[in-house]
Design a protein around this motif. Structure first.
Motif, short mmCIF file in Angstrom:
data_model
loop_
_atom_site.label_atom_id
_atom_site.label_comp_id
_atom_site.label_asym_id
_atom_site.label_seq_id
_atom_site.Cartn_x
_atom_site.Cartn_y
_atom_site.Cartn_z
N ASP A 4 0.88 -1.16 0.00
CA ASP A 4 0.00 0.00 0.00
C ASP A 4 0.93 1.22 0.00
O ASP A 4 1.32 1.73 1.04
CB ASP A 4 -0.88 -0.05 1.25
N ASP A 55 -2.55 5.09 -5.28
CA ASP A 55 -3.82 5.80 -5.28
C ASP A 55 -3.90 6.67 -6.52
O ASP A 55 -3.32 7.76 -6.55
CB ASP A 55 -3.94 6.71 -4.05
N ASP A 57 -6.83 7.71 -7.43
CA ASP A 57 -7.88 8.59 -6.93
C ASP A 57 -8.07 8.24 -5.46
O ASP A 57 -8.65 7.21 -5.13
CB ASP A 57 -9.18 8.40 -7.71
N TRP A 58 -7.57 9.08 -4.57
CA TRP A 58 -7.60 8.76 -3.14
C TRP A 58 -9.00 8.93 -2.54
O TRP A 58 -9.30 8.39 -1.47
CB TRP A 58 -6.62 9.66 -2.38
N ARG A 59 -9.89 9.66 -3.26
CA ARG A 59 -11.26 9.90 -2.78
C ARG A 59 -12.21 9.80 -3.96
O ARG A 59 -12.72 10.79 -4.46
CB ARG A 59 -11.34 11.28 -2.12
N GLY A 108 -1.68 1.52 -10.61
CA GLY A 108 -2.86 2.17 -10.07
C GLY A 108 -3.99 2.01 -11.07
O GLY A 108 -3.80 1.44 -12.16
N TYR A 112 -10.05 4.76 -8.76
CA TYR A 112 -9.97 3.80 -7.66
C TYR A 112 -8.77 4.08 -6.77
O TYR A 112 -7.78 4.66 -7.20
CB TYR A 112 -9.88 2.36 -8.20
N GLU A 113 -8.91 3.61 -5.53
CA GLU A 113 -7.85 3.75 -4.55
C GLU A 113 -6.90 2.55 -4.62
O GLU A 113 -7.21 1.52 -5.22
CB GLU A 113 -8.45 3.86 -3.16
N ALA A 114 -5.76 2.72 -3.95
CA ALA A 114 -4.81 1.61 -3.88
C ALA A 114 -5.46 0.38 -3.25
O ALA A 114 -5.15 -0.76 -3.63
CB ALA A 114 -3.58 2.03 -3.08
N ASP A 115 -6.36 0.59 -2.28
CA ASP A 115 -7.06 -0.54 -1.65
C ASP A 115 -7.73 -1.42 -2.70
O ASP A 115 -7.71 -2.66 -2.59
CB ASP A 115 -8.14 -0.03 -0.70
#
Length: 298
Positions: A4, A55, A57-59, A108, A112-115
């Motif tokens: 992560d 990430d 897109d972190w949000r 990435g 979407y986020e890294a999660d």
């Protein structure tokens, strides 16, 4: 091994003094810390595949549309702009350039986020897979049958918690497959998720232990099941609007479009001249040397 990346470089930034600088005085502490953490992980666990997940897109707007408070407290002056320390932002491109010169994969996905990248790659397999993160949300990915575990960095890489299903049961009282519902009920201030007012970790774990998952729990609410305490019924009934949307925010995506990743961990840098030039430019000779040694297994 899936890293992560943002979780690790933020931890590196705050854990390594900003007095660590390049020859021109530019702070380089996050890069050095990230490289040293990677060296430690490679040396200890000897993965043959490794991806640093990013990430893009972190949000994501689709998560915000469902729960507007999602990560809202992290927004800086501009809408959807994450507040990142001024000394950290310029270090991220340097880190990515160093990883590319070593031949360490990064990936990435737009929106979407890294999660979600981690969730997709961990589900796609093959196993075993170690997920390295300081984000508790990724506990939901733990899967003993497929060899997916979390190396949790809450106390730092030197004091990793190696988490399998037994560790999740011991710490939270739920199965990994229940963790997303558990987090939805409990909430998470670090992500701007309110949870259900009056329901904390112990109550959430107890409800899921009795009713299995959020679907079963809400069915009990609808049926006014007498096994559901009256206080919990009132709280859950009042939170129906939140509970209708929050699970899709909390659950990690597992099937996003990610192109094939060349994830084999090299035993030597793929571009040693570039690695040497970057090390000299940014004053990273010692960290680069440690990572080179870790990769070679010497």
């Amino acid at each position: 091994m899936l890293l992560d990346a943002a979780s690790l470089y933020f931890r590196a930034f705050y854990g390594v003094p900003t007095s660590i600088t390049a020859p021109d005085g530019t702070p380089i502490n996050a890069v050095r810390g990230f490289l040293d953490m990677t060296s430690t992980l490679v040396t200890r666990f000897r993965p043959n595949r490794l991806v640093a997940c990013l990430d893009e897109d972190w949000r994501p707007s689709w998560r915000v549309a469902l729960v507007p408070s999602y990560k809202a407290h992290r927004v800086a002056g501009e809408p959807d702009e994450e507040e990142i320390p001024d000394e950290l932002s310029p270090q991220v491109p340097v880190l990515l350039e160093v990883l590319a010169a070593f031949g360490i994969a990064t990936v990435g996905a737009a929106d979407y986020e890294a999660d979600d990248v981690i969730g997709t790659l961990a589900t796609r397999g093959p196993g075993p897979v170690d997920v390295v993160t300081g984000d508790r949300d990724l506990i939901q990915l733990i899967d003993d049958a497929n060899g997916v575990r979390v190396l949790y960095t809450g106390r730092g890489v030197a004091k990793l918690e190696e988490m399998d299903a037994a560790a999740v049961r011991a710490k939270y009282g739920v199965e990994p497959s229940q963790y997303a519902d558990f987090a939805t009920l409990r909430g998470d201030p670090s992500d701007g998720l309110p949870g259900v007012a009056g329901i904390g970790e112990k109550t959430a774990a107890g409800l899921l232990g009795r009713f299995g998952d959020l679907t079963g729990l809400l069915a009990a609410v609808d049926a006014r099941n007498t096994a559901l305490p009256a206080s919990s019924w009132k709280r859950l009934d009042a939170a129906r609007e939140y509970l209708a949307v929050a699970p899709d925010v909390v659950r990690v995506a597992r099937d996003i479009a990610i192109p094939p990743v060349t994830d084999a961990l090299p035993s030597t840098p793929v571009d040693p001249e570039r690695v040497e030039a970057l090390a000299e430019r940014w004053g990273l000779e010692s960290a680069v040397g440690r990572l080179t040694k870790a990769l070679s297994g010497t």
